[in-house]
Design an enzyme around this catalytic site. Structure first.
Site: not given
Length: 708
Positions: A50, A373, A403, A433, A466, A562, A590
């Protein structure tokens, strides 16, 4: 009142500082003795990963503002220069705590389990012989010492690569060399031991044997170091070929501007001066590390199969998902009613099977899907390729600007094109997205559109860790909206007036503002009201301001955030009616859920968007209503358990700090464990019965929100 206080319009926490607080919450899981030791180690690796990404993107962005002489204060009152200084101080403190956890908590716990990490001077003679043989046979042929002098310039070091700086004695002054620790080899070497498992890190092996790399030189000192480079995506979207432009950027990323230099503590001062000069690093960018650099190795170490007994008990996703129990025909099941899958408690294989079935079904005419993704060996992509080979019209929007997934997405985009799929690379100026899949099928009564909409990516790997929710439907308004959305993404269609969908960037912000204002008006009229929102991040100032106004009017607001949360609950005159909780556990929360009391006619929405400017204004996002009463009931039960978790939840206090939920007098409740139990129990229900969760002590009938 200070100048900083005068700038405050609303209570607002800086987003970068809030992110560091989030990483602290992840670090707390490494300290928790209740967690299995390998999971504590895994959390430690996550904090390191992270932090890497935070430097590459967020810290790099702040430094760019400072370099551009940008002096404006943000809503939290900081100028970029002030923020950079505060971040540096806070991260230095975080790293001290991170390594305190590693050396004083995790390593002793590993030792109790018979696992030791040793340094060269702690090895016995047989172990020293073993690492010497490993060095000669494996390491030595791979290593390339790079001298730095007038004829040999300082090498271009890869982002996040681990290196050893060696200071050598010269005739008049010192000179230097760099040895890169090969990333292609495992970072931790298992060495023979009597009773237990001993390991040594690769850099310690190399340092121990440096004399064989520099036989003709006298080594004065050696230390490990690591640089982090700016890596944010900055491409020319007006380029004629976006694919080529992204590929060019990926090459530039490797030589981005250094934003952090990590040095092992106790290093040689002359070496530090040398590295500062070569890398053009400032003092505030240097981090002395009191332990092994790059703790991301902890994650891969914790994932070794031989240590499964020191991990959480494996979560067994239910398959088929409860809503598809006893369904032989997935299309027939969706025609009967809307269906829902709660990942990872219910297997992502349900979604994969939907695409695979569509690929082989002779009645399916077309498949359209967005991919943000995906995994390295994506079964979703394989199914889409199979569909194209079977003559289906397959259209896939692959977001090249996701990214750190750009290279993976480029690879899949090329394979899809080679198979005959129509591939779109996203829209100029916007990231796509939204998570949506459309299957067009010829049924007996005509053409019908089957739609899957979700809160998470079509990624079978992350779907195991997730938490996300997906909805299947063939309701006509949703099918029409899905076709319209894909027409916008693939062509020049003007954004339509959708029947059910709320789509960013044109309609999502106005929608949320309208819904929050509606709850505020209901409160003023003494009508049932309430807002519950579960998001990954809450940053947007306009949303925060309206939530404050709703709180002042008496709207009960429950926020489950979160990560980053810039809103402050419990502030007198602003947010007395707002609670904020963050859930950090074995699974990454998520899913995005939005519930509005709506004068007693509760509205439930799911979607892909967080409450951030980028999601509302600079991305294609999808939020959609859940209309099936049965599914709304399930989601409300999910929300209820999230709000009653007292194992993994922290609540934000009025001073912006987080504290664990007080469990005194309460039965321990982990919502994630409970969701897993419920999924297993759902799996045994028949579809002709109403599916409902087992009775718990927690009611969803909270003030202002009634069960639909």
């Amino acid at each position: 009142m200070s100048e900083k206080e005068e700038k405050h319009v609303i209570p607002y926490i800086n987003r970068e500082l809030s992110w560091v607080d989030f990483n602290y919450r992840v670090l707390e899981e490494s300290f928790r003795k209740e967690n299995p030791i390998m999971e504590r180690m895994r959390f430690l690796g996550i904090t390191a990963s992270n932090l890497d990404e935070f430097f590459m993107v967020r810290v790099a962005g702040v430094e760019d503002q400072v370099d551009s002489h940008y002096f404006m204060r943000d809503l939290s009152g900081y100028t970029p220069a002030e923020l950079l200084l505060t971040l540096s101080q806070k991260i230095h403190s975080f790293i001290e705590k991170q390594y305190s956890c590693f050396t004083r908590s995790v390593l002793p716990a590993l030792k109790k389990s018979g696992i030791r990490f040793l340094k060269a001077d702690e090895l016995n003679e047989s172990q020293k012989k073993y690492i010497s043989e490993y060095f000669d046979k494996i390491l030595f042929p791979v290593l390339t010492p790079l001298a730095v002098d007038r004829s040999r310039p300082f090498p271009l070091l890869a982002n996040r690569s681990l290196n050893i700086a060696v200071r050598l004695k010269g005739e008049d002054e010192s000179y230097f060399a760099v040895v890169q620790v090969p990333g292609i080899l495992t970072r931790f070497l298992n060495i023979p031991s009597e009773g237990g498992n001993d390991y040594i890190l690769l850099e310690n092996v190399i340092i121990y044997k440096l004399g064989e790399l520099f036989e003709l030189n006298e080594i004065r000192s050696a230390c490990t170091f690591r640089i982090t480079r700016s890596s944010d995506l900055d491409i020319d979207e007006d380029s004629d070929d976006l694919l080529i432009e992204v590929q060019k950027f990926l090459k530039k990323r490797k030589r981005g501007k250094p934003v952090r230099l990590e040095l092992s503590r106790g290093h040689d001062y002359e070496t530090e001066l040398f590295l500062k000069e070569m890398l053009e690093i400032e003092d505030h960018q240097i981090y002395e590390i009191p332990g092994p650099l790059d703790l991301t190795f902890c994650s891969s170490f914790a994932s070794m199969p031989k240590y499964e007994q020191f991990c959480y008990r494996p979560l067994q996703p239910v398959y088929p998902a409860s809503d598809f129990a006893d369904c032989d025909d997935i299309f027939k099941a969706i025609r009967e009613r809307d269906r829902m899958v709660h990942h990872p408690y219910e297997s992502f294989e349900t979604v994969i099977d939907f695409v695979r079935t569509a690929a082989e079904d002779e009645n399916v005419l077309a498949i359209k899907q967005t991919l943000y993704r995906v995994s390295g060996h994506s079964p979703i992509v394989a199914a889409l390729i199979r569909a194209a080979e079977n003559g289906k019209q397959v259209t896939v929007l692959v977001e090249l600007k996701a990214r750190f997934d750009e290279e993976n997405n480029i690879m899949w985009a090329k394979k899809l094109e080679e198979a005959g799929c129509h591939v779109i690379y996203g829209l100029v100026g916007l990231k796509t997205h939204c998570k949506i899949l459309l299957v067009v099928r010829r049924d007996e009564d005509g053409i019908r559109r089957y739609v899957h909409m979700a809160t998470g990516n079509y990624n079978d790997s992350t779907a195991k860790v997730y938490t996300d929710i997906g909805i299947f439907t063939c309701r006509e308004p949703y099918g029409v909206d899905a076709s319209s959305l894909f027409n916008v993404l693939t062509g020049y269609s003007r954004p339509p007036e959708y029947n059910r969908f709320i789509v960013a960037p044109s309609a999502l912000r106005p929608f949320f503002l309208r819904m929050i204002r509606n709850e505020t008006e209901n409160a003023k009229k003494s009508l049932p009201c309430g807002i519950t929102a579960k998001v990954n991040s809450l940053v947007d100032p306009e949303i925060i301001d309206l939530l404050y106004q709703a709180s002042k009017a008496g709207v009960p607001i429950h926020l489950i955030v979160r990560g980053i949360c810039c809103l402050i609950p419990g502030k007198t005159g602003f947010s007395e009616n707002i609670t904020v909780r963050s859930i950090v556990g074995r699974l990454l929360e998520h899913s995005r859920i939005f519930v509005f009391g709506n004068a007693g006619n509760t509205k439930v929405f799911l979607g892909s968007a967080d409450w951030m400017q980028r999601n509302l204004d600079r991305r294609v996002e999808l939020v959609f209503p859940v209309e099936d009463e049965h599914l709304r009931g399930r989601i409300m039960k999910i929300v209820d358990l999230l709000l009653n978790d007292n194992e993994n939840a922290r609540t934000m206090e009025a001073d912006g700090t987080y504290s664990r939920v007080d469990r005194r007098g309460k039965t321990p409740l982990s919502c994630q464990d409970e969701f897993a139990k419920i999924a297993q129990q759902y799996a045994h229900f028949q579809l002709d019965r109403e599916v409902s969760a087992p009775e718990t002590a927690y009611s969803i009938k909270r003030k202002g929100i009634t069960e639909p």
